[in-house]
Every structure is written in structure tokens, then in C-alpha cells.
Design a protein around this motif. Structure first.
Motif, PDB file in Angstrom:
ATOM      1  N   UNK A  82       1.216  11.280  21.452  1.00 40.74           N
ATOM      2  CA  UNK A  82       2.278  10.413  21.681  1.00 40.74           C
ATOM      3  C   UNK A  82       2.747  10.596  23.043  1.00 40.74           C
ATOM      4  N   UNK A  83       3.472   9.844  23.530  1.00 45.09           N
ATOM      5  CA  UNK A  83       3.825   9.947  25.061  1.00 45.09           C
ATOM      6  C   UNK A  83       4.517  11.299  25.654  1.00 45.09           C
ATOM      7  N   UNK A  84       4.019  11.888  26.331  1.00 50.77           N
ATOM      8  CA  UNK A  84       4.895  12.837  27.081  1.00 50.77           C
ATOM      9  C   UNK A  84       4.972  12.574  28.596  1.00 50.77           C
ATOM     10  N   UNK A  85       6.065  12.614  29.386  1.00 51.13           N
ATOM     11  CA  UNK A  85       6.297  12.231  30.320  1.00 51.13           C
ATOM     12  C   UNK A  85       5.610  13.323  31.211  1.00 51.13           C
ATOM     13  N   UNK A  86       5.016  13.346  32.546  1.00 51.65           N
ATOM     14  CA  UNK A  86       4.360  14.068  33.114  1.00 51.65           C
ATOM     15  C   UNK A  86       5.362  15.366  33.632  1.00 51.65           C
TER      16      UNK A  86
ATOM     17  N   UNK B  68       8.983  17.916  23.695  1.00 51.86           N
ATOM     18  CA  UNK B  68       8.504  17.172  25.039  1.00 51.86           C
ATOM     19  C   UNK B  68       8.016  15.644  24.671  1.00 51.86           C
ATOM     20  N   UNK B  69       7.698  15.569  23.513  1.00 49.06           N
ATOM     21  CA  UNK B  69       7.443  13.961  22.989  1.00 49.06           C
ATOM     22  C   UNK B  69       8.533  13.045  23.149  1.00 49.06           C
ATOM     23  N   UNK B  70       8.375  11.789  23.624  1.00 42.34           N
ATOM     24  CA  UNK B  70       9.210  10.814  23.849  1.00 42.34           C
ATOM     25  C   UNK B  70       9.597  10.677  22.173  1.00 42.34           C
ATOM     26  N   UNK B  71      10.732   9.797  22.147  1.00 46.54           N
ATOM     27  CA  UNK B  71      11.367   9.122  20.630  1.00 46.54           C
ATOM     28  C   UNK B  71      10.375   8.121  20.180  1.00 46.54           C
ATOM     29  N   UNK B  72      10.170   8.108  19.119  1.00 45.87           N
ATOM     30  CA  UNK B  72       9.413   7.057  18.699  1.00 45.87           C
ATOM     31  C   UNK B  72       9.975   5.548  18.700  1.00 45.87           C
ATOM     32  N   UNK B  73       9.246   4.667  19.186  1.00 48.61           N
ATOM     33  CA  UNK B  73       9.791   3.294  19.390  1.00 48.61           C
ATOM     34  C   UNK B  73       9.309   2.537  18.512  1.00 48.61           C
TER      35      UNK B  73
ATOM     36  N   UNK C 212       7.311  -0.591  17.015  1.00 49.48           N
ATOM     37  CA  UNK C 212       5.869  -1.179  17.466  1.00 49.48           C
ATOM     38  C   UNK C 212       5.829  -2.927  17.753  1.00 49.48           C
ATOM     39  N   UNK C 213       6.135  -2.798  19.080  1.00 49.80           N
ATOM     40  CA  UNK C 213       6.115  -4.254  19.652  1.00 49.80           C
ATOM     41  C   UNK C 213       5.321  -3.929  21.060  1.00 49.80           C
ATOM     42  N   UNK C 214       4.813  -5.026  21.726  1.00 45.82           N
ATOM     43  CA  UNK C 214       4.095  -4.754  22.869  1.00 45.82           C
ATOM     44  C   UNK C 214       5.208  -4.375  24.054  1.00 45.82           C
ATOM     45  N   UNK C 215       6.173  -5.013  24.030  1.00 47.23           N
ATOM     46  CA  UNK C 215       7.416  -4.463  24.989  1.00 47.23           C
ATOM     47  C   UNK C 215       7.446  -2.997  25.094  1.00 47.23           C
ATOM     48  N   UNK C 216       7.796  -2.652  23.710  1.00 42.27           N
ATOM     49  CA  UNK C 216       8.191  -1.108  23.827  1.00 42.27           C
ATOM     50  C   UNK C 216       7.003  -0.101  24.172  1.00 42.27           C
TER      51      UNK C 216
ATOM     52  N   UNK D  98       7.062   2.536  27.115  1.00 37.83           N
ATOM     53  CA  UNK D  98       6.813   3.742  26.459  1.00 37.83           C
ATOM     54  C   UNK D  98       5.759   4.493  27.491  1.00 37.83           C
ATOM     55  N   UNK D  99       4.592   3.754  27.661  1.00 40.62           N
ATOM     56  CA  UNK D  99       3.400   4.170  28.428  1.00 40.62           C
ATOM     57  C   UNK D  99       3.569   3.899  29.868  1.00 40.62           C
ATOM     58  N   UNK D 100       4.758   3.358  30.433  1.00 41.76           N
ATOM     59  CA  UNK D 100       4.760   2.937  31.848  1.00 41.76           C
ATOM     60  C   UNK D 100       4.525   4.081  32.797  1.00 41.76           C
ATOM     61  N   UNK D 101       3.704   3.991  33.530  1.00 43.42           N
ATOM     62  CA  UNK D 101       3.019   5.064  34.623  1.00 43.42           C
ATOM     63  C   UNK D 101       1.620   5.698  34.134  1.00 43.42           C
TER      64      UNK D 101
END
Length: 244
Positions: free
Chosen positions: A127-131, A142-147, A149-153, A157-160
Motif C-alpha cells: 500500500x502507499x508509503x510516502x517517500x 508509515x502506510x497511508x490510511x485506507x481510502x 475504492x474509486x479512481x479519484x481516491x 493516493x499514488x500521486x507522484x
């Protein structure tokens, strides 16, 4: 053409894992398997699962939050506050039954893998962990909170992350979104489903195109369910209410 499998969140369910691997092996055209973490925890057949996955020579491994939290208990390290009221006693039980020969394997799991396949960029993680949090201990969450399930979210979440294909687990429901530039895919959990089936994904890369299939494999889940009572596994009520 390259074809590979994605599986995630086995969670100590040996019966579901073997059903999935039997299905993969029966196809004869899947070249590699990406295992996106949470091999153990929640389920109770810890050593059997680890024996199977560590004996594969066609599998790339990622670390999951349960894998890391269990090893924090094993090494008497700080434990994440977010899990303490839910899984600490359960994780202690897992450690008590965990063969120490698997410590090095679990300690050595990586949190992300990037790979170029047929000229396209693939990103694999639990799951996403920011750099800036990538080297944080599991006790620091370190793991981001669960969002949801939508394309926008998922895109946010994985921006960058610069990839043509981003695949992950952790949230045990199907995610399959295509925002033109990037495909996001989570096949769902191998081991924790509300039914007698296990799931995994197949990805085919061919001439610049990525095709994704989610596979549901039936199996007899009664031995898995019965094992919680037979072994007196701590946390059964929460596990059944939340995951099964």
C-alpha cells in the motif's frame, strides 16, 4: 508478450494459497508471481504459508503491515499503536508459533518494487508509503490510511508515482481503474474473503497494451474457519466480524 500473476494478502490461509498457486501452475503460461505482502497474520497456518512461498523460484516478495508488525513483536521492538487494541495479542500468538527459520525472510522483505516490463513501468507495493516515510519503522505507521475504492481516491493516493501500472493490496476489495495514463489494480485478498473462494490477478503485457484479469478460485474454506476454534486463536471475534 509477458504474462504474470499478482497475489496479495494471504494472511496465513494455506488452503486459499495452495488453491491459487495450483490454478496459476495449471495455466503453464504465467512467467512470474508478484506477492504483495501480508503473507501472515489473521490466519493461523503461518509456517505452512511461509514454507510454500519461500520454496518458489518464480516469486517476487513485498512486505505487508502484518508481516512487519509481527516481526516487531518477535524482536521486542515498538509496536504500532493503530494495531495494539486489535491485533497485539493475536500477533503475539503468531510469533509463539512462528518458526525462527523464517525470521530472515520476513526481515528482508522490501516495501516497493519498480520494474520495466516490455517497455512499460510497473510499480508493486502493499500500500502507499510516502517517500519521506519509506524508512520509518512499522511502529510509526508509515502506510497511508485506507481510502475508498474509486479512481479519484486511488489516483490521489499514488500521486507522484510515475508508472504505467500500479498494483497493491492491503484493502481486501477489488480495485481496477484506468485513468488513461496509469492502470491501478488490487485483485483483493487471497486469504480473507466472505465466501469459499480465493482471488488473484493475471496481467498480460503485449505490444504496449496491458490486459488485466481477476480470477476467483473456489476452495474448501471450512478447515480454515474451523482452525480458529481448534487452535484457540486469539482475536477470532474481531477477525470474523471484520474480514470473513
Amino acid at each position: 508478450m509477458v504474462k504474470f500473476a499478482i497475489l496479495t494478502d494471504i494472511h496465513g490461509n494455506y488452503d486459499a494459497l495452495t488453491a491459487v498457486l495450483d490454478d496459476i501452475d495449471s495455466r503453464h503460461d504465467i512467467e512470474h508471481i508478484y506477492n504483495l505482502g501480508d503473507n501472515i497474520g489473521v490466519g493461523h497456518r503461518t509456517n505452512e504459508v511461509l514454507e510454500v512461498v519461500t520454496n518458489r523460484d518464480d516469486m517476487t516478495y513485498i512486505s505487508g503491515n502484518h508481516d512487519e508488525a509481527i516481526m516487531a513483536v518477535a524482536h521486542n521492538e515498538p509496536y504500532p499503536e493503530s494495531l495494539k487494541n486489535k491485533f497485539y495479542e493475536h500477533h503475539q500468538w503468531i510469533v509463539e508459533h512462528l518458526d525462527t527459520k523464517y525470521y530472515n525472510f520476513l526481515d528482508g522483505l522490501q516495501r516497493e518494487v519498480t520494474q520495466e516490463i516490455e517497455g512499460l513501468n510497473f510499480y508493486f507495493t502493499h500500500y502507499r508509503i510516502l517517500e519521506e516515510n519509506m524508512k520509518q519503522h512499522i511502529s510509526e505507521d508509515p502506510f497511508e490510511p485506507i481510502i475508498d475504492p474509486s479512481l479519484e481516491h486511488v489516483h490521489g493516493l499514488f500521486n507522484g508515482i510515475d508508472a504505467d501500472f500500479v498494483t497493491f493490496g492491503h484493502n481486501h476489495v477489488l480495485h481496477h481503474f484506468d485513468d488513461i495514463e496509469t492502470i491501478y489494480f488490487n485483485p483483493g485478498s487471497v486469504g480473507l474473503n466472505n465466501g469459499a473462494y480465493a482471488v488473484y490477478g493475471i496481467v498480460e503485457v503485449n505490444n504496449g497494451a496491458i490486459n488485466v484479469e481477476r480470477v476467483k478460485v473456489p476452495y474448501d474454506n471450512q478447515p480454515f474457519l474451523d482452525g480458529f476454534d481448534e487452535k484457540d486463536v486469539p482475536g477470532k471475534q474481531l477477525i470474523f466480524e471484520s474480514f470473513i
